[in-house]
Design an enzyme around this catalytic site. Structure first.
Site, short mmCIF file in Angstrom:
data_model
loop_
_atom_site.label_atom_id
_atom_site.label_comp_id
_atom_site.label_asym_id
_atom_site.label_seq_id
_atom_site.Cartn_x
_atom_site.Cartn_y
_atom_site.Cartn_z
N LYS A 126 33.52 53.66 41.56
CA LYS A 126 34.53 52.40 41.25
C LYS A 126 35.80 52.65 42.00
O LYS A 126 36.14 53.66 42.35
CB LYS A 126 34.93 52.65 39.69
CG LYS A 126 35.31 51.52 38.87
CD LYS A 126 34.28 50.75 38.36
CE LYS A 126 34.98 49.48 37.91
NZ LYS A 126 33.80 48.88 37.21
N ASP A 166 35.67 43.15 39.18
CA ASP A 166 35.97 43.71 38.16
C ASP A 166 37.20 43.13 37.54
O ASP A 166 37.65 42.08 38.16
CB ASP A 166 36.10 45.35 37.96
CG ASP A 166 36.16 45.96 36.43
OD1 ASP A 166 35.03 46.25 35.97
OD2 ASP A 166 37.14 46.20 36.08
#
Ligand code: NDP
Ligand code: 2IT
Length: 446
Positions: A126, A166
């Site tokens: 991430k 995201d």
């Protein structure tokens, strides 16, 4: 047993001070996975979960860029490369002022288990930045993305680490990031997912997370002999995940009553239908307006400033905004008002106390790492199509997505069935763990 979990948490906490979100995610996994490890000799004594809680690599870097007033701005960029046992690092990029190491490490940790559940060969990662895209011009967003990628490009690649979107990173940002990567590397490769369909993207990727949440919710209901048809649904958020969760609910006969953003929520007593949802998409994706503007066009609807939608009576709740957006009181209100099923679209939106309340009251509860895995699953399908230099039809990708969500549901049943009840938290954690742990054991201590 409890003692081993506590010792483990203390050990991880000692080296991750001031990282509450990361510790929350690790604790939730440890509570269900450690008892499983203790019962299985192949994992016991291998410190396997401790290894999983330590990122393989953390990159942090300066992102300097020039705003429209010619002022120099400085943000911080990150990429957490958490685990590559079953495939290259894979996971989104978040641009939001709340981004810090703790938030990205929790997201990267969750991603490892989620990606394992998809059955596709993807490790977990991430990244992102504390950059706030709100109120920025397109040119500012482009300059930021170009500066961000000018450092990130050396750490990623189609066989190494494949970022995606995201919060705050949608098709516009992926476009700017891809353009800069291609320019720097002089290569057209599938280094990011969520690309536009004409330049290597997959059909259904924008829809995939929201659709997947609803497919999973439908699986949970069907397992109890129920369905979405005629059910009242409360959704939080109004971004990518919320929009397509709403679309699929409407298609399957659910009545969507709410949407929200960080300013408050809208309640439409008549339900948000296809036409109203198209207006929401125009408001949020094109005009980049606030959800409160919904009531200007539909005055029968109400806007509740500064509130979350969880006190609205419903059968089904789909939290699709952000972490810890649904607390114990919210959970109690949902249960009291007749909610029977919760499918997490966001990552870790329910606090541990809220999850406990749902479990105690027998509410069907799907943790995000299972129910929101459809997004990264279709990212995996985008990577497969890029490798094949071919693209599948909408129907084909949607069918694969449905099957993957069904398979994740079955994995949760395998590891989470307790009598006539399914503990989806336990099922998802153990199923996600087993595949990664087996790969790590096979690959030795690295
Ligand atoms: P978007 O940026 O498209 O939308 C985010 C939405 O959540 C907006 O409505 C935003 O409101 C709201 N929101 C963000 N932060 C807060 C906050 N602190 N409090 C209240 N509302 C907030 O992001 P996505 O829809 O892509 O992501 C939503 C969630 O889903 C995240 O948890 C993400 O990690 C998760 N997720 C996303 C996937 C994807 O494919 N995109 C895949 C799997 C999970 P506002 O505009 O006011 O900030
Ligand atoms: O949290 C997530 O799973 C995502 N933001 C999607 C990640 C991806 O690589 O598609």
């Amino acid at each position: 047993m409890n003692k081993i979990v506590k010792q483990f948490i203390a050990e991880v906490n000692a080296r991750n001070q001031n990282e509450p979100e990361f510790m929350q995610a690790v604790t939730e996994v440890a509570e269900t996975v450690i008892p499983y490890i203790v019962q299985h000799d192949i994992y016991y004594g291998q410190n396997i979960l401790l290894r999983m809680a330590e990122p393989e690599r953390v990159v942090s870097f300066r992102v300097a860029w020039i705003d429209d007033q010619s002022e120099i701005q400085v943000n911080r960029g990150y990429r957490i490369e958490m685990n590559s046992a079953i495939g290259p690092y894979k996971g989104g990029l978040r641009f939001h002022p709340s981004v810090n190491l703790s938030v990205l490490k929790f997201l990267a940790f969750e991603q490892v288990f989620k990606n394992s559940l998809t059955t596709l060969p993807m490790g977990g990662g991430k990244g992102g930045s504390d950059f706030n895209p709100k109120g920025k011009s397109d040119n500012e967003v482009m300059r930021f993305c170009q500066s961000f990628m000018t450092e990130l490009f050396r750490h990623i690649g189609p066989n190494r680490d494949i970022p995606a979107g995201d919060i705050g990173v949608g098709s516009r940002e992926i476009g700017y990031l891809f353009g800069q990567y291609k320019r720097l590397k002089n290569e057209f490769t599938g280094v990011l997912t969520g690309k536009g369909v004409s330049w290597g993207g997959s059909l259904i990727r924008p829809e995939a997370t929201g659709y997947g949440v609803v497919y999973f919710t439908q699986n949970m209901l069907q397992n109890k002999g129920a369905s979405l048809e005629g059910k009242n649904v409360v959704i939080s958020g109004s971004g990518n995940v919320a929009q397509f969760a709403a679309e699929k609910c409407i298609q399957l006969g659910g009545k969507v009553l709410t949407l929200s953003d960080s300013s408050g929520f809208i309640y439409d007593p008549d339900g948000i239908n296809t036409e109203k949802l198209a207006h929401v998409m125009e408001l949020k994706n094109v005009k980049r307006a606030r959800i409160s503007a919904y009531v200007d066009k539909y005055p029968k609807a109400e806007f509740h400033a500064g509130k979350t939608p969880w006190h609205t009576p419903c059968h089904i709740a789909l939290p699709c905004a952000t972490q810890n957006e649904l607390n114990e009181k919210d959970a109690a209100a949902l249960v009291k008002n007749g909610c029977i099923c919760v499918g997490e679209g966001a990552n870790m939106p329910s606090t541990p106390e809220a999850i406990h309340t749902f479990a105690k009251q027998g509410v069907l509860f799907a943790p995000g790492k299972a129910s929101n895995a459809g997004g990264v699953a279709v990212s995996g399908l985008e990577m497969a199509q890029n490798s094949l230099r071919y693209s599948w039809s909408r129907a084909e990708v949607d069918e694969r997505l449905k099957n993957i969500m069904g398979d994740i549901h079955k994995s949760c049943l395998t590891y989470g069935t307790e009598g006539d009840h399914v503990n989806y938290v336990k099922g998802a954690n153990i199923a996600g763990f087993v595949k990664v742990a087996d790969a790590m054991l096979a690959q030795g201590v690295v």
